[in-house]
Design a protein around this motif. Structure first.
Motif, mmCIF file in Angstrom:
data_model
loop_
_atom_site.group_PDB
_atom_site.id
_atom_site.type_symbol
_atom_site.label_atom_id
_atom_site.label_comp_id
_atom_site.label_asym_id
_atom_site.label_seq_id
_atom_site.Cartn_x
_atom_site.Cartn_y
_atom_site.Cartn_z
ATOM 1 N N PRO A 1 0.809 -1.213 0.000
ATOM 2 C CA PRO A 1 0.000 0.000 0.000
ATOM 3 C C PRO A 1 0.846 1.268 0.000
ATOM 4 O O PRO A 1 0.312 2.370 -0.113
ATOM 5 C CB PRO A 1 -0.802 -0.122 1.300
ATOM 6 N N LEU A 2 2.180 1.106 0.130
ATOM 7 C CA LEU A 2 3.065 2.264 0.187
ATOM 8 C C LEU A 2 3.466 2.703 -1.216
ATOM 9 O O LEU A 2 3.526 1.899 -2.143
ATOM 10 C CB LEU A 2 4.316 1.936 0.998
ATOM 11 N N THR A 3 3.764 3.974 -1.346
ATOM 12 C CA THR A 3 4.202 4.532 -2.620
ATOM 13 C C THR A 3 5.719 4.696 -2.622
ATOM 14 O O THR A 3 6.376 4.651 -1.575
ATOM 15 C CB THR A 3 3.554 5.902 -2.860
ATOM 16 N N LEU A 4 6.254 4.922 -3.802
ATOM 17 C CA LEU A 4 7.694 5.192 -3.890
ATOM 18 C C LEU A 4 8.054 6.486 -3.176
ATOM 19 O O LEU A 4 9.166 6.625 -2.649
ATOM 20 C CB LEU A 4 8.125 5.236 -5.355
ATOM 21 N N GLN A 5 7.121 7.430 -3.110
ATOM 22 C CA GLN A 5 7.371 8.645 -2.324
ATOM 23 C C GLN A 5 7.465 8.303 -0.842
ATOM 24 O O GLN A 5 8.328 8.841 -0.127
ATOM 25 C CB GLN A 5 6.278 9.681 -2.549
ATOM 26 N N ASP A 6 6.580 7.417 -0.357
ATOM 27 C CA ASP A 6 6.686 6.968 1.034
ATOM 28 C C ASP A 6 8.065 6.379 1.292
ATOM 29 O O ASP A 6 8.690 6.645 2.335
ATOM 30 C CB ASP A 6 5.637 5.889 1.333
ATOM 31 N N LEU A 7 8.542 5.569 0.354
ATOM 32 C CA LEU A 7 9.844 4.926 0.507
ATOM 33 C C LEU A 7 10.963 5.951 0.533
ATOM 34 O O LEU A 7 11.886 5.856 1.357
ATOM 35 C CB LEU A 7 10.056 3.921 -0.620
ATOM 36 N N GLU A 8 10.907 6.939 -0.349
ATOM 37 C CA GLU A 8 11.943 7.975 -0.357
ATOM 38 C C GLU A 8 11.970 8.730 0.965
ATOM 39 O O GLU A 8 13.037 9.079 1.481
ATOM 40 C CB GLU A 8 11.723 8.931 -1.526
ATOM 41 N N ARG A 9 10.808 8.969 1.509
ATOM 42 C CA ARG A 9 10.753 9.679 2.795
ATOM 43 C C ARG A 9 11.324 8.828 3.921
ATOM 44 O O ARG A 9 12.033 9.340 4.804
ATOM 45 C CB ARG A 9 9.313 10.098 3.088
ATOM 46 N N LEU A 10 11.026 7.534 3.894
ATOM 47 C CA LEU A 10 11.595 6.656 4.909
ATOM 48 C C LEU A 10 13.113 6.578 4.773
ATOM 49 O O LEU A 10 13.839 6.562 5.777
ATOM 50 C CB LEU A 10 10.984 5.259 4.790
ATOM 51 N N LYS A 11 13.604 6.506 3.545
ATOM 52 C CA LYS A 11 15.059 6.505 3.337
ATOM 53 C C LYS A 11 15.680 7.773 3.905
ATOM 54 O O LYS A 11 16.759 7.732 4.517
ATOM 55 C CB LYS A 11 15.381 6.400 1.842
ATOM 56 N N ALA A 12 15.007 8.910 3.718
ATOM 57 C CA ALA A 12 15.524 10.171 4.239
ATOM 58 C C ALA A 12 15.540 10.170 5.762
ATOM 59 O O ALA A 12 16.507 10.633 6.392
ATOM 60 C CB ALA A 12 14.683 11.334 3.713
#
Length: 213
Positions: free
Chosen positions: A37-48
């Motif tokens: 259910p997560l987006t690639l934007q969610d992933l980028e934010r988590l990486k940050a």
């Protein structure tokens, strides 16, 4: 050399290191994996937030070269530690806490492969999907289903989070096992810590309502 490197070393099976697509139940990059259910934007934010940088990604590739052959040893050690805790045994054994060797043998190659994947897989949609799958396999939604196992049907999130400390803390000794310079070991360990935390964070998604997560 660490004790891990000199005693009871079992090389990681080639099924895990070279033929991951043949591991039973390992559905990375396939349609059998869950849809995140997560987006690639969610992933980028988590990486940050976790602070994973390109330098960390390079250090992870170096870590993979050190850890791949030790992944089997690492998972064996994790399971031994959990087995020493009576209240944890029923999650990987039978519901009464007695050992379930078949379940353990079936799930171990996937756990071994996690060590390698945590260092090598690109953080993309396939990654998100498989982390959702792993999370589900810890919960009532899919626990035991992959291996048709007779075991408790849910691992409480508190134990998933708490055991992350063991995975992270013990990794440094394995990273140092081949005699790498201390500075490199520090870099690899910091990167591995960030990667493991990123994985476990995403695994918690199936446990928590979207608004709370």
């Amino acid at each position: 050399m660490s004790d891990h490197a000199t005693s009871d070393h079992t090389p990681t099976p080639k099924l895990v290191t070279e033929h991951a697509d043949e591991i039973p139940g390992y559905t990375y990059g396939t349609e059998q994996a869950a849809t995140s259910p997560l987006t690639l934007q969610d992933l980028e934010r988590l990486k940050a937030v976790v602070g994973l940088t390109p330098d960390d990604e390079q250090a992870l590739l170096e870590a993979a070269r050190v850890l791949a052959d030790q992944a089997d040893d690492m998972v064996t050690a994790y399971r031994k530690r959990l087995g020493e805790l009576p209240f944890m045994r029923a999650y990987s054994g039978y519901p009464d806490g007695t050992p379930n060797p078949g379940y353990g043998a079936a799930s171990k190659p996937r756990f071994d492969r996690f060590i390698i994947d945590a260092c090598t897989r690109p953080l993309d949609q396939d990654w998100l999907n498989y982390q959702q799958e792993i999370g589900l396999r810890h919960t009532r939604a899919k626990k035991n289903a992959t291996d048709h196992a007779d075991s408790l049907d849910h691992i409480p999130m508190r134990y998933l989070l708490a055991f992350t400390a063991v995975v992270i803390a013990t990794a440094r000794e394995y990273l140092a096992a081949t005699g790498a310079p201390a500075e490199l070991v520090d870099r690899m360990h910091a990167a591995f810590t960030k990667s493991v935390m990123l994985h476990v964070t995403v695994w918690t998604r199936p446990y928590v309502a979207a608004d709370d997560w």
